[in-house]
Motif scaffolding. Structure first.
Motif, PDB file in Angstrom:
ATOM      1  N   ALA A   1      40.493  21.779  46.964  1.00 37.33           N
ATOM      2  CA  ALA A   1      41.129  21.706  45.645  1.00 37.33           C
ATOM      3  C   ALA A   1      40.325  22.513  44.632  1.00 37.33           C
ATOM      4  O   ALA A   1      40.904  23.191  43.774  1.00 37.33           O
ATOM      5  CB  ALA A   1      41.255  20.255  45.201  1.00 37.33           C
ATOM      6  N   LEU A   2      39.012  22.483  44.739  1.00 40.61           N
ATOM      7  CA  LEU A   2      38.181  23.245  43.811  1.00 40.61           C
ATOM      8  C   LEU A   2      38.359  24.748  44.015  1.00 40.61           C
ATOM      9  O   LEU A   2      38.404  25.510  43.054  1.00 40.61           O
ATOM     10  CB  LEU A   2      36.713  22.843  43.947  1.00 40.61           C
ATOM     11  CG  LEU A   2      35.756  23.491  42.944  1.00 40.61           C
ATOM     12  CD1 LEU A   2      36.210  23.244  41.504  1.00 40.61           C
ATOM     13  CD2 LEU A   2      34.346  22.984  43.151  1.00 40.61           C
ATOM     14  N   GLU A   3      38.480  25.177  45.266  1.00 41.45           N
ATOM     15  CA  GLU A   3      38.725  26.601  45.534  1.00 41.45           C
ATOM     16  C   GLU A   3      40.073  27.035  44.948  1.00 41.45           C
ATOM     17  O   GLU A   3      40.185  28.114  44.352  1.00 41.45           O
ATOM     18  CB  GLU A   3      38.701  26.889  47.036  1.00 41.45           C
ATOM     19  CG  GLU A   3      37.312  26.832  47.640  1.00 41.45           C
ATOM     20  CD  GLU A   3      37.338  26.969  49.141  1.00 41.45           C
ATOM     21  OE1 GLU A   3      36.686  27.911  49.643  1.00 41.45           O
ATOM     22  OE2 GLU A   3      38.007  26.153  49.816  1.00 41.45           O
ATOM     23  N   VAL A   4      41.077  26.207  45.089  1.00 38.08           N
ATOM     24  CA  VAL A   4      42.392  26.506  44.523  1.00 38.08           C
ATOM     25  C   VAL A   4      42.306  26.545  42.998  1.00 38.08           C
ATOM     26  O   VAL A   4      42.848  27.448  42.354  1.00 38.08           O
ATOM     27  CB  VAL A   4      43.452  25.483  44.992  1.00 38.08           C
ATOM     28  CG1 VAL A   4      44.772  25.690  44.267  1.00 38.08           C
ATOM     29  CG2 VAL A   4      43.646  25.557  46.503  1.00 38.08           C
ATOM     30  N   ALA A   5      41.616  25.572  42.419  1.00 39.79           N
ATOM     31  CA  ALA A   5      41.457  25.529  40.960  1.00 39.79           C
ATOM     32  C   ALA A   5      40.733  26.774  40.449  1.00 39.79           C
ATOM     33  O   ALA A   5      41.123  27.360  39.432  1.00 39.79           O
ATOM     34  CB  ALA A   5      40.710  24.269  40.547  1.00 39.79           C
ATOM     35  N   ALA A   6      39.701  27.198  41.161  1.00 35.06           N
ATOM     36  CA  ALA A   6      38.949  28.391  40.755  1.00 35.06           C
ATOM     37  C   ALA A   6      39.834  29.632  40.825  1.00 35.06           C
ATOM     38  O   ALA A   6      39.817  30.474  39.915  1.00 35.06           O
ATOM     39  CB  ALA A   6      37.713  28.558  41.636  1.00 35.06           C
ATOM     40  N   LEU A   7      40.626  29.745  41.866  1.00 31.21           N
ATOM     41  CA  LEU A   7      41.539  30.875  42.017  1.00 31.21           C
ATOM     42  C   LEU A   7      42.568  30.879  40.890  1.00 31.21           C
ATOM     43  O   LEU A   7      42.818  31.906  40.256  1.00 31.21           O
ATOM     44  CB  LEU A   7      42.232  30.807  43.383  1.00 31.21           C
ATOM     45  CG  LEU A   7      43.324  31.835  43.661  1.00 31.21           C
ATOM     46  CD1 LEU A   7      42.754  33.250  43.608  1.00 31.21           C
ATOM     47  CD2 LEU A   7      43.972  31.545  45.008  1.00 31.21           C
ATOM     48  N   MET A   8      43.141  29.725  40.631  1.00 23.48           N
ATOM     49  CA  MET A   8      44.145  29.590  39.579  1.00 23.48           C
ATOM     50  C   MET A   8      43.565  29.969  38.221  1.00 23.48           C
ATOM     51  O   MET A   8      44.192  30.680  37.433  1.00 23.48           O
ATOM     52  CB  MET A   8      44.672  28.150  39.570  1.00 23.48           C
ATOM     53  CG  MET A   8      45.971  27.947  38.855  1.00 23.48           C
ATOM     54  SD  MET A   8      46.559  26.251  39.066  1.00 23.48           S
ATOM     55  CE  MET A   8      47.367  26.358  40.653  1.00 23.48           C
ATOM     56  N   ALA A   9      42.347  29.518  37.960  1.00 27.43           N
ATOM     57  CA  ALA A   9      41.688  29.816  36.682  1.00 27.43           C
ATOM     58  C   ALA A   9      41.332  31.298  36.581  1.00 27.43           C
ATOM     59  O   ALA A   9      41.497  31.911  35.522  1.00 27.43           O
ATOM     60  CB  ALA A   9      40.433  28.966  36.531  1.00 27.43           C
ATOM     61  N   GLN A  10      40.881  31.855  37.671  1.00 26.97           N
ATOM     62  CA  GLN A  10      40.466  33.257  37.668  1.00 26.97           C
ATOM     63  C   GLN A  10      41.624  34.194  37.361  1.00 26.97           C
ATOM     64  O   GLN A  10      41.482  35.129  36.580  1.00 26.97           O
ATOM     65  CB  GLN A  10      39.860  33.620  39.023  1.00 26.97           C
ATOM     66  CG  GLN A  10      39.376  35.047  39.105  1.00 26.97           C
ATOM     67  CD  GLN A  10      38.851  35.372  40.498  1.00 26.97           C
ATOM     68  OE1 GLN A  10      39.285  34.812  41.494  1.00 26.97           O
ATOM     69  NE2 GLN A  10      37.911  36.288  40.563  1.00 26.97           N
ATOM     70  N   VAL A  11      42.776  33.940  37.945  1.00 27.08           N
ATOM     71  CA  VAL A  11      43.918  34.841  37.753  1.00 27.08           C
ATOM     72  C   VAL A  11      44.904  34.334  36.695  1.00 27.08           C
ATOM     73  O   VAL A  11      45.902  34.987  36.424  1.00 27.08           O
ATOM     74  CB  VAL A  11      44.654  35.132  39.083  1.00 27.08           C
ATOM     75  CG1 VAL A  11      43.743  35.827  40.068  1.00 27.08           C
ATOM     76  CG2 VAL A  11      45.232  33.869  39.675  1.00 27.08           C
TER      77      VAL A  11
END
Length: 153
Positions: free
Chosen positions: A108-118
């Motif tokens: 979930a944290l990896e998904v959150a980081a990706l979502m925030a980054q893009v």
């Protein structure tokens, strides 16, 4: 929580889907964006609802928002004509980036980081196999936020 556990079924459209049909789908389901897929069902782009709205608003109003006050309701009702005879492909910005994609085992944290980054309201969860890409589902920002907040409660 893994991406495969967070992914849900989500409305998708093709590049050649009628633009008005896509806008109606967004409105009917109150979606922040649509996932655009290619002819094989692989994620191709994200079409934000804000992009569809931008197409509806005349260019002169975008350039000078004070002009919006002089457009009467009768003419405002005709804004959807801007989508007539257009496809989803026509509605995508010219420099549309590839949609963010998560692997099924991403956290979930990896998904959150990706979502925030893009800065995307959606992340597609895709499984790769010998046949190509297989869309497992989509994680929306609001769904991810709900799950992350639920872990705190």
């Amino acid at each position: 929580m893994r991406a495969r556990d967070l992914a849900v079924e989500y409305e998708t459209v093709g590049l050649d889907t009628d633009a008005l049909e896509a806008a109606q789908l967004m409105a009917r389901h109150r979606l922040p964006a649509l996932l655009v897929v290619d002819e094989w069902g692989a994620p191709k782009a994200i079409l934000p609802a804000s992009q569809m709205i931008k197409i509806l608003v005349p260019e002169y109003v975008i350039e000078d928002p004070t002009l919006a006050a002089v457009v009467d309701e009768r003419h405002a009702d005709r804004l959807c004509q801007a989508l007539k005879d257009r496809t989803v492909r026509d509605c995508l910005s010219k420099s549309v980036p590839a949609p963010p994609v998560a692997a099924p085992d991403d956290t979930a944290l990896e998904v959150a980081a990706l979502m925030a980054q893009v800065r995307s309201p959606l992340v597609a969860v895709v499984e790769k196999d010998k046949a190509g890409l297989h869309l497992l589902g989509v994680i929306t920002a609001s769904h991810l936020l709900d799950r992350l907040l639920g872990a705190v409660s």
